[in-house]
Design an enzyme around this catalytic site. Sequence first.
Site, PDB file in Angstrom:
ATOM      1  N   CYS A 167       0.810  -1.218   0.000  1.00 22.82           N
ATOM      2  CA  CYS A 167       0.000   0.000   0.000  1.00 22.82           C
ATOM      3  C   CYS A 167       0.844   1.268   0.000  1.00 22.82           C
ATOM      4  O   CYS A 167       0.307   2.364  -0.142  1.00 22.82           O
ATOM      5  CB  CYS A 167      -0.928   0.007   1.207  1.00 22.82           C
ATOM      6  SG  CYS A 167      -2.079  -1.374   1.228  1.00 22.82           S
ATOM      7  N   HIS A 203      -8.861   3.789  -1.427  1.00 20.79           N
ATOM      8  CA  HIS A 203      -7.438   3.454  -1.423  1.00 20.79           C
ATOM      9  C   HIS A 203      -7.000   2.776  -2.717  1.00 20.79           C
ATOM     10  O   HIS A 203      -6.781   1.573  -2.753  1.00 20.79           O
ATOM     11  CB  HIS A 203      -7.134   2.557  -0.214  1.00 20.79           C
ATOM     12  CG  HIS A 203      -5.705   2.179  -0.061  1.00 20.79           C
ATOM     13  ND1 HIS A 203      -4.658   2.952  -0.534  1.00 20.79           N
ATOM     14  CD2 HIS A 203      -5.139   1.088   0.518  1.00 20.79           C
ATOM     15  CE1 HIS A 203      -3.518   2.349  -0.243  1.00 20.79           C
ATOM     16  NE2 HIS A 203      -3.784   1.221   0.390  1.00 20.79           N
TER      17      HIS A 203
END
Length: 397
Positions: free
Chosen positions: A85, A338
């Site tokens: 991420c 995200h």
Amino acid sequence: MASRGVRDQVAIVGMGCTSFGEHWDKGVADLVVDSAGEALASAGVGKDDVDAYWLGTMGSGWSGLTLSAPLKIDHKPVTRVENFCATGSEAFRNACYAVASGAYDMAMAVGVEKLKDSGFSGLTGTEPPSDGTAAALTAPARFSLLAPAYAGKYGVDEAELKEVLTRIAWKNHYNGARNPRAQFRKEVPMDAIRNSPLVAGQLGIHDCSGVADGSAAAVIVRAEDARRYCEDPLYVKALSFVAGPATGPLDPEYDYTTFPEVVRSAEDAYKQAGITEPREQLAMAEVHDCFTPTELVLMEDLGFADRGAGWKEVLAGSFDLGGVLPVNPDGGLKSFGHPIGASGLRMLFECWLQLRGQAPPERQIGNGKRLGLTHNLGGAPGECVSFVSVVGTEPSS
């Protein structure tokens, strides 16, 4: 652990960021053209002025061709990177190091991800073969373990902790409602958050970040050249990236109330930047609020609150827009979703706006401080990578 860093050796002179959301009418190529085009225009340069490019994407393309084809880059080096991420932050870090090394005069970092078309709600792709010890849990399930662990260690009863997590989500949606680039641009009442359907453990729908498409980009030059391109550049004060040993789930000493990787990367970044009191010295912070208990724990790992006191600071509004240290003033992952490769650079984009006084008036921070922090986390509790950057409006004297 401490690295030498590249404090005030490089600066950001242009940034771009798309809106985040369900871009059914755009592909990866469209998104990178939009964010890169905005970044180049804000720096007053063309793509041919950039010496080298770094592209961060988890699963929305292979190799540098993912960027060079849509931008029609004329035989320049384009490197595709990935680090869970924190992929967008990894692209930024590499571009900064390349300029600081003297190898290039100007570099660009671009992050992009299209998750809506992929069917994935988080990290894309399949798990590689392992030794069989990996936990067979979803991301919400893994991060849900933080909440009861924190409550048990610090004596917070379940109902009170629910209010803390609810307030974190409420704050981030409040901020996101004032951001035209956010995926979710409405305030969410506390009752709706508090009573939302459960996803895993104590986490409800509003405790989890959304699924989105998006892209963001930055143009980086040597610090001494910055004002040739931009009247108010951001100088890079610190870049710290660490990967942990990933022993948490197997270590009986690991208690799920901290991310050791975050602690180490924050310590390193603060040393690079000369920060001794982050809560007092930072104007703002963008942190990786993939789930509400993640943000709670990060407030302590990053030194914004004392151990066991983060929950009280949340309830006191310390991290609100008007608080002592605004956290996620753009709405965070909670409001943006995200898209893996883009999130780290999106966080930097908020620093770009806020520190230069260009955020929308209704969420512009006016505390007079000149440093901003971004934090990206990739992986799971006890087994993750962590990135911390610090940027500021003035070079060191």
